[in-house]
Design a protein around this motif. Structure first.
Motif, PDB file in Angstrom:
ATOM      1  N   THR A   1      11.932  12.211  -7.715  1.00  0.00           N
ATOM      2  CA  THR A   1      10.615  12.858  -7.715  1.00  0.00           C
ATOM      3  C   THR A   1       9.715  11.916  -8.496  1.00  0.00           C
ATOM      4  N   GLN A   2       8.832  11.222  -7.793  1.00  0.00           N
ATOM      5  CA  GLN A   2       8.023  10.205  -8.458  1.00  0.00           C
ATOM      6  C   GLN A   2       6.597  10.205  -7.916  1.00  0.00           C
ATOM      7  N   ILE A   3       5.681   9.821  -8.808  1.00  0.00           N
ATOM      8  CA  ILE A   3       4.312   9.561  -8.354  1.00  0.00           C
ATOM      9  C   ILE A   3       4.105   8.052  -8.466  1.00  0.00           C
ATOM     10  N   ILE A   4       3.696   7.458  -7.354  1.00  0.00           N
ATOM     11  CA  ILE A   4       3.546   5.993  -7.293  1.00  0.00           C
ATOM     12  C   ILE A   4       2.090   5.669  -6.983  1.00  0.00           C
ATOM     13  N   TYR A   5       1.547   4.721  -7.720  1.00  0.00           N
ATOM     14  CA  TYR A   5       0.195   4.230  -7.428  1.00  0.00           C
ATOM     15  C   TYR A   5       0.330   2.939  -6.625  1.00  0.00           C
ATOM     16  N   MET A   6      -0.353   2.877  -5.492  1.00  0.00           N
ATOM     17  CA  MET A   6      -0.323   1.657  -4.666  1.00  0.00           C
ATOM     18  C   MET A   6      -1.735   1.102  -4.517  1.00  0.00           C
ATOM     19  N   GLU A   7      -1.941  -0.049  -5.112  1.00  0.00           N
ATOM     20  CA  GLU A   7      -3.242  -0.718  -5.042  1.00  0.00           C
ATOM     21  C   GLU A   7      -3.460  -1.277  -3.629  1.00  0.00           C
ATOM     22  N   LYS A   8      -2.342  -1.800  -3.078  1.00  0.00           N
ATOM     23  CA  LYS A   8      -2.367  -2.380  -1.740  1.00  0.00           C
ATOM     24  C   LYS A   8      -0.960  -2.306  -1.163  1.00  0.00           C
ATOM     25  N   HIS A   9      -0.770  -2.794   0.074  1.00  0.00           N
ATOM     26  CA  HIS A   9       0.566  -2.819   0.661  1.00  0.00           C
ATOM     27  C   HIS A   9       1.522  -3.540  -0.274  1.00  0.00           C
ATOM     28  N   ASN A  10       2.742  -2.985  -0.364  1.00  0.00           N
ATOM     29  CA  ASN A  10       3.805  -3.671  -1.075  1.00  0.00           C
ATOM     30  C   ASN A  10       3.545  -3.844  -2.575  1.00  0.00           C
ATOM     31  N   SER A  11       2.740  -2.951  -3.149  1.00  0.00           N
ATOM     32  CA  SER A  11       2.498  -2.995  -4.590  1.00  0.00           C
ATOM     33  C   SER A  11       2.738  -1.573  -5.110  1.00  0.00           C
ATOM     34  N   PHE A  12       3.739  -1.434  -5.976  1.00  0.00           N
ATOM     35  CA  PHE A  12       4.179  -0.093  -6.378  1.00  0.00           C
ATOM     36  C   PHE A  12       4.198   0.029  -7.896  1.00  0.00           C
TER      37      PHE A  12
END
Ligand code: KG4
Ligand code: ZN
Length: 371
Positions: free
Chosen positions: A150-161
């Motif tokens: 159970t995670q919240i992930i911020y993605m600035e762009k593709h392939n950035s986690f």
């Protein structure tokens, strides 16, 4: 670019061929749910053995369904982390062998990345619509809700986690599974609880189904965990359900949890299912909102993982963010584990410049964070 994806991280043996990260040419999933329903959970040794028996026919069917031969396949992608050791080994060793045999580049994929990329798979039915679907735009926040994470992930762009929130104990799907066990509902617990909340009760050890009134979501008041920041905790919610069931049945807290279910009436099971399901969804929504407050430039929300198949969660979240932010869910058959999402994640890594791995040495990692 046509990628053959392979997924065996837990209890689904899956292979798929996907073109350019979105167009699904084939998607084959063989689930071991029937085997593990008997045990009430996954047994790693049996899962690995079952993958071994199934993997080659599954890959063969996925190639046949896609209309491709090996010459048409540009790359092979495989889940190599995280997951059950024996299960990961079967998929990864098969992918390594096929990459060597057919001289194809091999790309390892992180399981949680692939869950997120299930949202880039083309869900439109060409028979019905020629209009292509809209895709999530960046920066975005992704909520991964599965049996293991159970995670919240911020993605600035593709392939950035960037992991900005994670559970400190149980995953939300695990909590659904454990509470289903307390209530005597079959494995996997998520769909069983969702059904029981509507009043359709199935039982763990009996083929019988009973229909009662839909459960009342406010019947039992269950606590929201007090965890600072964007982290989650679900083990307290599981204990709260256990204690409430014991108290409802006027049993002491020492009363064995596995003997409670048969004392509950179908109406009580429906009420507990509805109350727990609504509480779990509200906890997820609260944390997602907190994350969106902190990351105000976010342009879309992406939900993924097995629990994202939940109908009430879909309608609650969609209603809440209506006219606020675009929210994306995978098509239901891509919420749970599948290989199309593996091929999609690999495609977006490849176009971001990722190099293939050496098929003679690619390793597996039962535990690893998304990065
Ligand atoms: O993503 P997934 O297939 O496997 C992992 O990577 O863990 O997620 C499996 C989890 C299980 O805990 C299952 O109970 C839950 O997803 N699940 C659901 C529903 N369908 C599956 N939870 C709530 N409602 C559902 N409809
Ligand atoms: Zn998964």
């Amino acid at each position: 670019m046509k990628i053959l994806g392979i997924e065996t991280s837990c209890d689904e043996t899956a292979a798929a061929v996907v073109e350019n990260g979105s167009k699904i040419l084939s998607n084959v999933v063989v689930s071991q749910i029937d085997i593990f329903a008997r045990y009430g959970g996954v047994i790693p040794e049996i899962a690995a053995r079952s993958h071994l028996e199934t993997i080659l026919p599954v890959i063969e069917k996925s190639l046949k369904d896609s209309g491709c031969t090996w010459t048409d396949i540009d790359a092979i992608a495989v889940t190599h982390t995280p997951g059950l050791l024996g299960s990961l080994l079967i998929g990864t060793l098969t992918a390594r062998t096929l990459a060597i045999l057919h001289d194809k580049p091999l790309y390892p994929v992180h399981h949680l990345k692939s869950h997120i990329y299930a949202n880039w798979l083309d869900q439109s039915d060409p028979q019905i619509s020629q209009v292509s679907q809209s895709l999530p735009s960046f920066p975005l926040i992704s909520l991964i809700i599965s049996g293991g994470h159970t995670q919240i992930i911020y993605m600035e762009k593709h392939n950035s986690f960037q992991i900005i929130g994670t559970t400190r104990d149980d995953a939300v799907g695990e909590c659904f599974d454990k509470i289903a066990k307390i209530l005597g509902l079959p494995y996997p617990g998520g769909p069983a609880i969702a059904k029981a909340a509507t009043g359709l009760i199935g039982f763990e050890y009996s083929p019988e189904t009973i229909q009662v009134h839909p459960g009342a979501p406010n019947k039992y008041s269950l606590p929201h965990p007090k965890v600072d920041g964007l982290d989650f905790s679900f083990s307290g919610l599981k204990t709260a359900v256990l204690r409430t069931v014991q108290s409802e049945l006027k049993k002491p807290i020492s009363f064995p949890s596995h003997e409670l279910a048969k004392l509950l009436s179908p109406t009580q099971i429906a009420n507990f299912s509805a109350s727990f399901q609504t509480t779990a969804i509200n906890i997820l929504l609260e944390k997602l909102n907190l994350a969106l407050d902190q990351y105000s430039a976010v342009k879309s929300i992406v939900i993924s993982g097995g629990v994202s198949a939940n109908d009430l969660l879909r309608s609650t979240f969609s209603d809440f963010y209506h006219n606020k932010l675009p929210i994306f869910f995978p098509a239901k058959q891509f919420s749970g584990d599948n290989a199309a999402m593996v091929a999609s994640a690999a495609y977006f890594e490849i176009i971001s410049g990722k190099e293939p791995e050496n098929p003679y040495s690619l390793n597996i990692y039962p535990r690893s964070a998304i990065q």
